[in-house]
Design a protein around this motif. Structure first.
Motif, mmCIF file in Angstrom:
data_model
loop_
_atom_site.group_PDB
_atom_site.id
_atom_site.type_symbol
_atom_site.label_atom_id
_atom_site.label_comp_id
_atom_site.label_asym_id
_atom_site.label_seq_id
_atom_site.Cartn_x
_atom_site.Cartn_y
_atom_site.Cartn_z
ATOM 1 N N LEU A 226 12.922 -8.051 -13.113
ATOM 2 C CA LEU A 226 13.097 -7.108 -11.832
ATOM 3 C C LEU A 226 11.087 -7.183 -12.147
ATOM 4 O O LEU A 226 11.133 -5.891 -11.145
ATOM 5 C CB LEU A 226 13.916 -6.141 -12.539
ATOM 6 C CG LEU A 226 15.119 -6.121 -12.216
ATOM 7 C CD1 LEU A 226 16.227 -4.620 -13.322
ATOM 8 C CD2 LEU A 226 15.988 -5.979 -11.207
ATOM 9 N N LEU A 227 10.730 -6.799 -12.821
ATOM 10 C CA LEU A 227 9.094 -6.587 -13.336
ATOM 11 C C LEU A 227 8.289 -7.433 -12.610
ATOM 12 O O LEU A 227 7.700 -6.801 -11.862
ATOM 13 C CB LEU A 227 8.967 -6.739 -14.661
ATOM 14 C CG LEU A 227 7.139 -6.496 -15.338
ATOM 15 C CD1 LEU A 227 6.946 -5.104 -14.675
ATOM 16 C CD2 LEU A 227 6.856 -6.897 -16.566
ATOM 17 N N ALA A 228 8.467 -8.371 -11.896
ATOM 18 C CA ALA A 228 8.364 -9.530 -11.662
ATOM 19 C C ALA A 228 7.879 -9.399 -10.064
ATOM 20 O O ALA A 228 7.314 -8.778 -9.804
ATOM 21 C CB ALA A 228 8.777 -10.533 -12.004
ATOM 22 N N SER A 229 9.311 -8.941 -10.050
ATOM 23 C CA SER A 229 9.606 -8.573 -7.838
ATOM 24 C C SER A 229 8.876 -7.110 -7.891
ATOM 25 O O SER A 229 8.430 -7.415 -6.612
ATOM 26 C CB SER A 229 11.084 -8.457 -8.444
ATOM 27 O OG SER A 229 11.913 -7.485 -8.475
ATOM 28 N N GLY A 230 8.482 -5.936 -8.988
ATOM 29 C CA GLY A 230 7.835 -5.027 -8.518
ATOM 30 C C GLY A 230 6.528 -5.373 -8.641
ATOM 31 O O GLY A 230 5.882 -4.352 -8.513
ATOM 32 N N CYS A 231 5.778 -6.593 -9.500
ATOM 33 C CA CYS A 231 4.725 -6.196 -9.876
ATOM 34 C C CYS A 231 4.167 -7.246 -8.288
ATOM 35 O O CYS A 231 2.402 -8.250 -8.220
ATOM 36 C CB CYS A 231 4.132 -7.235 -10.768
ATOM 37 S SG CYS A 231 4.786 -6.562 -11.713
ATOM 38 N N SER A 232 4.983 -7.310 -7.628
ATOM 39 C CA SER A 232 4.495 -8.889 -6.494
ATOM 40 C C SER A 232 3.405 -7.176 -5.156
ATOM 41 O O SER A 232 3.607 -8.205 -4.397
ATOM 42 C CB SER A 232 5.393 -10.014 -5.806
ATOM 43 O OG SER A 232 5.987 -9.419 -5.603
ATOM 44 N N VAL A 233 3.661 -6.278 -5.446
ATOM 45 C CA VAL A 233 3.554 -5.667 -3.931
ATOM 46 C C VAL A 233 2.054 -5.908 -3.906
ATOM 47 O O VAL A 233 0.460 -5.069 -4.163
ATOM 48 C CB VAL A 233 3.435 -4.295 -3.835
ATOM 49 C CG1 VAL A 233 3.288 -3.025 -2.984
ATOM 50 C CG2 VAL A 233 5.357 -3.667 -4.470
ATOM 51 N N VAL A 234 1.621 -5.897 -2.323
ATOM 52 C CA VAL A 234 0.190 -6.215 -1.904
ATOM 53 C C VAL A 234 -0.485 -5.555 -0.690
ATOM 54 O O VAL A 234 -1.114 -5.375 -0.496
ATOM 55 C CB VAL A 234 0.266 -8.000 -1.437
ATOM 56 C CG1 VAL A 234 0.623 -9.192 -2.498
ATOM 57 C CG2 VAL A 234 0.487 -8.023 -0.183
ATOM 58 N N TYR A 235 1.062 -4.581 -0.607
ATOM 59 C CA TYR A 235 0.500 -3.616 0.661
ATOM 60 C C TYR A 235 0.724 -2.340 0.484
ATOM 61 O O TYR A 235 2.818 -2.275 0.063
ATOM 62 C CB TYR A 235 0.467 -4.267 2.203
ATOM 63 C CG TYR A 235 0.340 -2.870 2.674
ATOM 64 C CD1 TYR A 235 -0.436 -2.793 4.007
ATOM 65 C CD2 TYR A 235 1.258 -2.252 3.292
ATOM 66 C CE1 TYR A 235 -0.807 -1.751 4.754
ATOM 67 C CE2 TYR A 235 1.586 -1.076 4.797
ATOM 68 C CZ TYR A 235 -0.286 -0.588 5.282
ATOM 69 O OH TYR A 235 -0.063 0.089 5.490
ATOM 70 N N THR A 236 0.015 -1.603 0.249
ATOM 71 C CA THR A 236 1.126 0.770 -0.038
ATOM 72 C C THR A 236 -0.289 1.155 1.097
ATOM 73 O O THR A 236 -0.828 0.942 1.564
ATOM 74 C CB THR A 236 0.305 0.443 -1.122
ATOM 75 O OG1 THR A 236 0.821 -0.309 -2.512
ATOM 76 C CG2 THR A 236 1.057 1.939 -1.806
ATOM 77 N N PRO A 237 0.825 1.711 1.794
ATOM 78 C CA PRO A 237 0.486 3.064 2.495
ATOM 79 C C PRO A 237 -0.312 3.963 1.640
ATOM 80 O O PRO A 237 -0.176 4.456 0.837
ATOM 81 C CB PRO A 237 1.654 3.704 3.460
ATOM 82 C CG PRO A 237 2.822 3.357 2.351
ATOM 83 C CD PRO A 237 2.568 2.019 1.273
ATOM 84 N N THR A 238 -1.916 4.017 2.735
ATOM 85 C CA THR A 238 -2.856 4.886 2.328
ATOM 86 C C THR A 238 -2.457 6.043 2.749
ATOM 87 O O THR A 238 -1.527 6.484 4.014
ATOM 88 C CB THR A 238 -3.792 4.748 2.553
ATOM 89 O OG1 THR A 238 -3.993 4.477 4.651
ATOM 90 C CG2 THR A 238 -4.247 3.358 2.063
ATOM 91 N N MET A 239 -2.785 7.342 2.074
ATOM 92 C CA MET A 239 -2.414 8.826 1.889
ATOM 93 C C MET A 239 -2.796 9.049 3.856
ATOM 94 O O MET A 239 -4.313 8.433 3.504
ATOM 95 C CB MET A 239 -3.228 9.864 1.535
ATOM 96 C CG MET A 239 -2.941 11.058 2.001
ATOM 97 S SD MET A 239 -2.752 12.045 0.321
ATOM 98 C CE MET A 239 -4.821 11.294 -0.107
ATOM 99 N N GLN A 240 -1.852 9.541 4.278
ATOM 100 C CA GLN A 240 -2.819 9.662 5.872
ATOM 101 C C GLN A 240 -4.016 11.101 5.356
ATOM 102 O O GLN A 240 -3.723 11.980 5.216
ATOM 103 C CB GLN A 240 -1.776 10.080 6.832
ATOM 104 C CG GLN A 240 -0.977 8.324 6.740
ATOM 105 C CD GLN A 240 0.250 8.824 8.056
ATOM 106 O OE1 GLN A 240 0.228 9.696 8.939
ATOM 107 N NE2 GLN A 240 0.964 7.719 8.684
ATOM 108 N N ASN A 241 -4.802 10.785 6.311
ATOM 109 C CA ASN A 241 -5.359 12.193 6.812
ATOM 110 C C ASN A 241 -4.855 13.125 7.979
ATOM 111 O O ASN A 241 -5.189 12.552 9.090
ATOM 112 C CB ASN A 241 -7.440 11.488 6.592
ATOM 113 C CG ASN A 241 -8.414 13.081 6.855
ATOM 114 O OD1 ASN A 241 -7.777 14.180 7.183
ATOM 115 N ND2 ASN A 241 -9.528 12.965 5.907
ATOM 116 N N VAL A 242 -4.814 13.825 8.007
ATOM 117 C CA VAL A 242 -4.362 14.594 8.932
ATOM 118 C C VAL A 242 -5.113 16.114 9.014
ATOM 119 O O VAL A 242 -4.644 17.003 8.681
ATOM 120 C CB VAL A 242 -2.378 15.234 9.208
ATOM 121 C CG1 VAL A 242 -2.270 13.745 9.418
ATOM 122 C CG2 VAL A 242 -2.289 15.645 7.417
ATOM 123 N N PRO A 243 -6.580 16.235 9.524
ATOM 124 C CA PRO A 243 -6.944 17.971 9.430
ATOM 125 C C PRO A 243 -7.146 19.200 9.925
ATOM 126 O O PRO A 243 -7.008 20.265 9.554
ATOM 127 C CB PRO A 243 -8.822 16.986 9.311
ATOM 128 C CG PRO A 243 -8.770 16.119 10.164
ATOM 129 C CD PRO A 243 -7.345 15.590 10.155
#
Length: 260
Positions: free
Chosen positions: A17-34
């Motif tokens: 489970l750790l291995a599968s959770g440790c392979s994230v290569v893309y995370t959405p960045t916080m959106q700038n909505v001014p």
């Protein structure tokens, strides 16, 4: 003393489970909505991992710049195991965009930004159990790193009051990876959706809800993002992201009051 079979099995399951959770290569960045309102407006958002700024250069055109950095470390271990298994990822992203904004009705605004960005992702698992051709997993140290670049378009509609702001936005992201370097085995790359990530353009659609509550000058921001991959092949990514931050409203009117 021999360890009970169920404890060994449980430990290996946790490691997988750790291995599968440790392979994230893309995370959405916080959106700038001014939610800009007029020429000269300046908005900034800050938390420990993000810095965002947006400035209205005219009554309908604005620019933004975003930066994010995240470095974490966590460990899984078993009382019978002398070697802890540690995951140490870090990633950074820089973005810039230009956009159009206008009022829709009183206190309701729409805006559309188009931009580009680049960054880097580094994964470090040490040691980690990975599969091989034998019945037992093999203990190894593993690294994965890649540069990334993206383009995106981000429409938004939102309500802006002195004490509360609500907005709904969405990003369409085209992400590419380059300069991939890894010591992961072919089996691990395939098993964790990391194989050949640099041979495709990865498309995501990312609806987002942002709530701000506070005062005219500063508000507490909560933002929830859902990221859905709409292209093949599969990729190890984080589908849900929740962010908390402070927004500083240095609008033209607020600056006039501050510096008068």
């Amino acid at each position: 003393m021999a360890l009970p079979l169920h404890r060994i099995s449980l430990f290996y399951m946790l490691l997988l489970l750790l291995a599968s959770g440790c392979s994230v290569v893309y995370t959405p960045t916080m959106q700038n909505v001014p939610l800009m309102q007029e020429k000269g407006d300046l908005k900034m958002v800050l938390n420990p991992n993000n810095l965002q700024a947006a400035y209205a250069v005219s009554d309908h055109i604005a620019v933004m710049a975003n930066g994010s950095y995240n470095r974490t470390k966590w460990t899984i271990s078993d009382s019978s195991n002398t070697t802890p298994h540690t995951y140490k990822p870090y990633r950074y992203n820089l973005e810039a965009a230009v956009g159009y904004y206008r009022p829709v009705i009183e206190k309701v605004f729409m805006e559309v930004y188009g931009g580009a960005g680049f960054g880097h992702t580094h994964l470090h698992n040490h040691p980690i159990f990975v599969g091989n051709t034998s019945d037992e997993p093999e203990e190894q140290h593993r690294l994965f790193s890649a540069d990334n670049r993206k383009i995106f378009i981000q429409p938004t509609i939102g309500l802006s009051e002195d004490v509360v702001e609500l907005s709904i936005s969405s990003r369409l992201v085209a992400q590419q990876f380059r300069n991939v370097s890894t010591t992961y085995s072919d089996w691990y790359l395939e098993h964790n959706q990391l194989a050949n990530v640099d041979q495709h353009t990865h498309l995501f659609v990312e609806p987002c809800f942002t709530l701000r509550v506070g005062f005219k000058w500063v508000k507490f921001q909560t933002q929830a993002i859902y990221s859905a991959k709409i292209s093949r092949p599969e990729l190890a990514y984080k589908p849900v992201q929740l962010n908390f931050a402070l927004q500083f409203n240095l609008s033209k009117q607020n600056r006039a009051i501050l510096f008068r």
